[in-house]
Design a protein around this motif. Structure first.
Motif, mmCIF file in Angstrom:
data_model
loop_
_atom_site.group_PDB
_atom_site.id
_atom_site.type_symbol
_atom_site.label_atom_id
_atom_site.label_comp_id
_atom_site.label_asym_id
_atom_site.label_seq_id
_atom_site.Cartn_x
_atom_site.Cartn_y
_atom_site.Cartn_z
ATOM 1 N N GLY A 93 -31.066 -13.624 35.022
ATOM 2 C CA GLY A 93 -30.213 -12.958 34.041
ATOM 3 C C GLY A 93 -30.830 -12.652 32.703
ATOM 4 O O GLY A 93 -30.152 -12.134 31.813
ATOM 5 N N ALA A 94 -32.111 -12.947 32.512
ATOM 6 C CA ALA A 94 -32.751 -12.686 31.224
ATOM 7 C C ALA A 94 -33.080 -11.206 31.050
ATOM 8 O O ALA A 94 -33.499 -10.540 31.995
ATOM 9 N N ASN A 95 -32.899 -10.721 29.829
ATOM 10 C CA ASN A 95 -33.356 -9.372 29.470
ATOM 11 C C ASN A 95 -34.776 -9.390 28.924
ATOM 12 O O ASN A 95 -35.478 -8.373 28.951
ATOM 13 N N LEU A 150 -29.670 -11.728 26.804
ATOM 14 C CA LEU A 150 -30.148 -13.104 26.913
ATOM 15 C C LEU A 150 -31.672 -13.113 26.959
ATOM 16 O O LEU A 150 -32.287 -12.255 27.592
ATOM 17 N N VAL A 166 -32.949 -7.636 36.419
ATOM 18 C CA VAL A 166 -32.098 -8.513 35.612
ATOM 19 C C VAL A 166 -30.797 -8.843 36.340
ATOM 20 O O VAL A 166 -30.021 -7.954 36.700
ATOM 21 N N GLY A 167 -30.589 -10.138 36.561
ATOM 22 C CA GLY A 167 -29.342 -10.607 37.151
ATOM 23 C C GLY A 167 -29.223 -10.461 38.653
ATOM 24 O O GLY A 167 -28.149 -10.733 39.215
ATOM 25 N N LEU A 178 -29.632 -20.651 32.146
ATOM 26 C CA LEU A 178 -29.693 -19.229 31.834
ATOM 27 C C LEU A 178 -28.734 -18.448 32.727
ATOM 28 O O LEU A 178 -27.935 -17.620 32.247
ATOM 29 N N ALA A 179 -28.785 -18.702 34.016
ATOM 30 C CA ALA A 179 -27.916 -18.000 34.959
ATOM 31 C C ALA A 179 -26.446 -18.324 34.699
ATOM 32 O O ALA A 179 -25.572 -17.440 34.763
ATOM 33 N N THR A 188 -28.539 -14.081 39.900
ATOM 34 C CA THR A 188 -27.806 -14.951 38.985
ATOM 35 C C THR A 188 -26.977 -15.992 39.740
ATOM 36 O O THR A 188 -27.004 -17.186 39.408
ATOM 37 N N ASP A 233 -22.552 -8.772 29.699
ATOM 38 C CA ASP A 233 -23.773 -8.009 29.443
ATOM 39 C C ASP A 233 -24.483 -8.387 28.139
ATOM 40 O O ASP A 233 -25.430 -7.711 27.733
ATOM 41 N N ARG A 275 -25.343 -16.408 31.760
ATOM 42 C CA ARG A 275 -25.176 -15.000 32.130
ATOM 43 C C ARG A 275 -23.800 -14.788 32.764
ATOM 44 O O ARG A 275 -23.119 -13.797 32.468
ATOM 45 N N GLN A 276 -23.386 -15.685 33.601
ATOM 46 C CA GLN A 276 -22.065 -15.560 34.227
ATOM 47 C C GLN A 276 -20.935 -15.587 33.200
ATOM 48 O O GLN A 276 -19.869 -15.031 33.439
#
Length: 367
Positions: free
Chosen positions: A314-316, A295, A355-356, A283-284, A359, A292, A287-288
């Motif tokens: 990084g999850a929304n 996720l 969030v993030g 997930l992280a 990350t 934006d 995200r990278q």
């Protein structure tokens, strides 16, 4: 009529006892069917009062009262989406549904790895098909965001065409669609995660979405067993489209976290607590790669701390399923209460502020 006479507290106690006691003595697939039946019969507890404002979330333009969803695989045939929403989920995802009904793989095909609070499944997209799910969904009001997870029939000559059929069928009913190309239990399906195949798939799926009566958000669900080169390729394809988000991740074919445990050698995808480190790192790392882009983090969440970690990675928004096998349906309430407590303790106003924030650490394997 007898069931309707039960008080909410008694209904909750009955279902809790069924989940925590009797269900664990049953074969896993039988226990799952019993839970669906109990929910359908009105034995489910219902959330008392509104969600705390700290949990309000915007996901792909959808206004969620809380960012926790029921993951696909629990309600395969759209039997209980309303009941799950009333239980307190901010979103509920039915499916995976395929154009034609299919029986799935031979039984037994669902196994508990109790020692690790894990689950292995090789269900094989068993479901009653588009028509049955569509008829159920169009006759029910779901007080949460409704996702439809679409897949391909095992014997289909063209997997991509099956996904297009899913978009055409459910775009008018769903609040969002999930394109599931990451189940390990349909031979060849994960090949759609490769560069060229994914480009064609998303091109045709999003073209079908553009022709629908409404613009429904489309998310892609990926596997945790991708290396960083594969994730680079997926991210490049995704960012060249108007895909709305990514769900990270599906089950893993890896067995290192459960090696030597009962049922660990069964074929299929491993989910539950043992999946948490790998799924959260992926997930992280995604995200990278996607900036934006929204996720959804899924895989191994089993308490408020692991839920919070998904946001930090990084999850929304997040999704649950396997942990409820071991923690019961009231696990949802405990996680929501824990997240609200963490928001307030940190002096923040909303879960989105987490969030993030970690990350880099999760992506590098430092957590």
């Amino acid at each position: 009529m007898i069931l309707s006479a039960f008080s909410p507290l008694l209904r909750s106690k009955l279902l809790s006892n069924l989940t925590l006691d009797a269900l664990m003595k049953m074969d896993p697939e039988t226990a799952h069917g019993a839970t669906i039946t109990a929910l359908r019969m009105g034995l489910s507890p219902q959330q008392q009062g509104p969600d705390a404002p700290e949990l309000a979330t915007d996901l792909c333009g959808l206004k969620l009262t809380n960012p926790i969803g029921m993951a696909a695989g629990f309600d395969k045939n759209a039997e209980v989406p309303r009941q799950l929403a009333l239980l307190g989920f901010g979103m509920t995802e039915i499916g995976t549904v395929t154009p034609r009904p299919q029986a799935g793989n031979p039984k037994p095909r669902l196994f508990r790895v109790t020692e690790a609070q894990g689950v292995i499944n090789r269900m094989g997209f068993n479901n009653e098909g588009h028509d049955v799910a569509f008829e159920r969904l169009r006759s029910v009001q779901v007080p949460a965001s409704l996702g439809v997870n679409i897949g391909a029939n095992k014997d289909s000559e063209d997997f991509v065409a099956d996904y297009v059929l899913g978009v055409n069928r459910f775009a008018e009913l769903a609040d969002y669609l999930t394109v599931n190309i990451s189940s390990p239990n349909t031979p060849g399906l994960r090949n759609l995660q490769t560069d060229e195949a994914l480009t064609r798939l998303l091109g045709e799926v999003l073209d079908a979405r553009a022709k629908a009566k409404k613009r429904v958000p489309v998310l892609l669900k990926i596997a945790p067993d991708l290396d960083e080169t594969a994730m680079d390729a997926i991210a490049r394809v995704i960012l060249a489209t108007d895909l709305d988000g990514v769900i990270v991740s599906n089950t893993t074919i890896g067995r290192d976290p459960v090696a030597g445990m009962s049922n660990a050698t069964e074929m299929g995808g491993l989910s539950g607590k043992p999946l948490f480190p790998l799924a959260t790192q992926r997930l992280a790392q995604m995200r990278q790669r996607v900036g934006d882009l929204p996720l959804v983090g899924v895989g191994g969440i089993h308490d408020a701390q692991t839920a919070l970690a998904k946001f930090e990675a990084g999850a929304n928004a997040i999704q649950l399923y396997s942990a409820m096998v071991f923690g019961g349906l009231d696990l949802l309430d405990r996680i929501k209460a824990g997240l609200v407590s963490e928001v307030r303790k940190a002096g923040k106003k909303n879960i989105s502020e987490f969030v993030g924030t970690k990350t880099s650490d999760w992506a590098a394997g430092r957590l």
